[in-house]
Structures are given as structure tokens and as C-alpha cells.
Write a protein that holds these residues in place. Structure first.
Motif, PDB file in Angstrom:
ATOM      1  N   ILE A 165      -0.340   6.514   2.307  1.00 36.59           N
ATOM      2  CA  ILE A 165      -1.276   6.176   1.235  1.00 36.59           C
ATOM      3  C   ILE A 165      -1.805   7.493   0.673  1.00 36.59           C
ATOM      4  CG2 ILE A 165      -3.368   4.926   0.606  1.00 36.59           C
ATOM      5  CD1 ILE A 165      -3.061   3.494   3.411  1.00 36.59           C
ATOM      6  N   ARG A 166      -1.498   7.779  -0.578  1.00 34.08           N
ATOM      7  CA  ARG A 166      -2.030   8.989  -1.203  1.00 34.08           C
ATOM      8  C   ARG A 166      -3.550   8.893  -1.242  1.00 34.08           C
ATOM      9  NH1 ARG A 166       0.766   9.931  -6.808  1.00 34.08           N
ATOM     10  NH2 ARG A 166      -0.999   8.587  -7.221  1.00 34.08           N
ATOM     11  N   LEU A 167      -4.238   9.991  -1.031  1.00 38.65           N
ATOM     12  CA  LEU A 167      -5.706   9.960  -0.997  1.00 38.65           C
ATOM     13  C   LEU A 167      -6.296   9.399  -2.282  1.00 38.65           C
ATOM     14  CD1 LEU A 167      -6.776  13.222   0.845  1.00 38.65           C
ATOM     15  CD2 LEU A 167      -6.344  10.952   1.756  1.00 38.65           C
ATOM     16  N   GLU A 168      -5.682   9.712  -3.416  1.00 43.52           N
ATOM     17  CA  GLU A 168      -6.217   9.185  -4.671  1.00 43.52           C
ATOM     18  C   GLU A 168      -6.009   7.677  -4.809  1.00 43.52           C
ATOM     19  OE1 GLU A 168      -2.365  11.421  -5.395  1.00 43.52           O
ATOM     20  OE2 GLU A 168      -4.304  11.990  -4.600  1.00 43.52           O
ATOM     21  N   ASP A 169      -5.139   7.084  -3.984  1.00 47.97           N
ATOM     22  CA  ASP A 169      -4.899   5.637  -4.012  1.00 47.97           C
ATOM     23  C   ASP A 169      -5.618   4.901  -2.882  1.00 47.97           C
ATOM     24  OD1 ASP A 169      -3.214   5.998  -6.200  1.00 47.97           O
ATOM     25  OD2 ASP A 169      -1.437   6.207  -4.931  1.00 47.97           O
ATOM     26  N   LEU A 170      -6.271   5.617  -1.993  1.00 49.72           N
ATOM     27  CA  LEU A 170      -6.925   5.006  -0.835  1.00 49.72           C
ATOM     28  C   LEU A 170      -8.147   4.200  -1.276  1.00 49.72           C
ATOM     29  CD1 LEU A 170      -7.194   4.643   2.230  1.00 49.72           C
ATOM     30  CD2 LEU A 170      -8.454   6.811   2.278  1.00 49.72           C
ATOM     31  N   ARG A 171      -8.136   2.898  -1.009  1.00 47.26           N
ATOM     32  CA  ARG A 171      -9.231   2.006  -1.396  1.00 47.26           C
ATOM     33  C   ARG A 171      -9.758   1.167  -0.232  1.00 47.26           C
ATOM     34  NH1 ARG A 171      -8.560   4.916  -4.976  1.00 47.26           N
ATOM     35  NH2 ARG A 171      -8.053   4.535  -7.132  1.00 47.26           N
ATOM     36  N   TYR A 172      -8.980   1.024   0.829  1.00 50.63           N
ATOM     37  CA  TYR A 172      -9.338   0.098   1.911  1.00 50.63           C
ATOM     38  C   TYR A 172      -9.322   0.812   3.253  1.00 50.63           C
ATOM     39  CZ  TYR A 172      -8.031  -2.845  -1.952  1.00 50.63           C
ATOM     40  OH  TYR A 172      -7.932  -3.391  -3.203  1.00 50.63           O
ATOM     41  N   TRP A 173     -10.435   0.709   3.973  1.00 54.39           N
ATOM     42  CA  TRP A 173     -10.542   1.304   5.304  1.00 54.39           C
ATOM     43  C   TRP A 173     -11.607   0.586   6.094  1.00 54.39           C
ATOM     44  CZ3 TRP A 173     -11.953   4.214   0.953  1.00 54.39           C
ATOM     45  CH2 TRP A 173     -13.311   4.406   0.768  1.00 54.39           C
ATOM     46  N   SER A 174     -11.622   0.848   7.375  1.00 51.68           N
ATOM     47  CA  SER A 174     -12.620   0.284   8.278  1.00 51.68           C
ATOM     48  C   SER A 174     -13.460   1.415   8.846  1.00 51.68           C
ATOM     49  CB  SER A 174     -11.939  -0.472   9.416  1.00 51.68           C
ATOM     50  OG  SER A 174     -12.884  -0.760  10.437  1.00 51.68           O
ATOM     51  N   VAL A 175     -14.779   1.319   8.678  1.00 53.10           N
ATOM     52  CA  VAL A 175     -15.685   2.317   9.236  1.00 53.10           C
ATOM     53  C   VAL A 175     -15.671   2.215  10.757  1.00 53.10           C
ATOM     54  CG1 VAL A 175     -18.099   3.049   9.385  1.00 53.10           C
ATOM     55  CG2 VAL A 175     -17.138   2.353   7.178  1.00 53.10           C
ATOM     56  N   GLY A 176     -15.744   0.995  11.270  1.00 53.46           N
ATOM     57  CA  GLY A 176     -15.779   0.787  12.719  1.00 53.46           C
ATOM     58  C   GLY A 176     -14.501   1.209  13.416  1.00 53.46           C
ATOM     59  N   GLU A 177     -13.377   0.910  12.817  1.00 46.77           N
ATOM     60  CA  GLU A 177     -12.079   1.252  13.408  1.00 46.77           C
ATOM     61  C   GLU A 177     -11.638   2.662  13.033  1.00 46.77           C
ATOM     62  OE1 GLU A 177     -10.325  -0.744  15.488  1.00 46.77           O
ATOM     63  OE2 GLU A 177     -11.958  -2.199  15.334  1.00 46.77           O
TER      64      GLU A 177
END
Length: 64
Positions: free
Chosen positions: A35-47
Motif C-alpha cells: 500500500i503506497r503511503l499516499e494511498d493508505l486510508r485504513y488501519w487499526s490503532v489497537g493492532e
């Protein structure tokens, strides 16, 4: 040294992320897709994990 073709190390926060080690992409925690950083939209803070799409993130984070 170039950051091209190098995975970044990120710290995911509620409203964004902080770059710990520079790079041009991260890897999806489920699919292994880049996932290119400029395309990164979804992540989990907890994980502390990145996801390639909303559907993949929803499935990964759904209660078991």
C-alpha cells in the motif's frame, strides 16, 4: 538514500500516522499487498496494522 521500494515503519494514531522509518509503502496485514503511503486510508490503532481496503479492515477487525 532513496525511500523507493522500501517499506515504511509507522505508528498509527486515531487521525493519522507518524513515520518511524521512512519508506514508500506499508504491507497489508491480511493480504500482504503493498500500500503506497499516499494511498493508505485504513488501519487499526489497537493492532498497529494497515489494511488495503475498508472491506479487508472490517473483516479483520470484526468480532470473532
Amino acid at each position: 538514500m532513496s525511500n523507493t521500494d522500501r517499506p515504511a515503519r509507522l505508528h498509527y494514531m486515531a487521525n493519522g500516522f507518524r513515520v518511524l522509518s521512512p519508506g514508500d509503502h506499508v504491507v497489508c496485514a491480511v493480504t500482504g499487498a503493498r500500500i503506497r503511503l499516499e494511498d493508505l486510508r485504513y488501519w487499526s490503532v489497537g493492532e498497529q496494522a494497515a489494511y488495503a481496503s475498508a472491506a479487508i479492515a472490517s473483516e479483520a477487525l470484526a468480532p470473532q
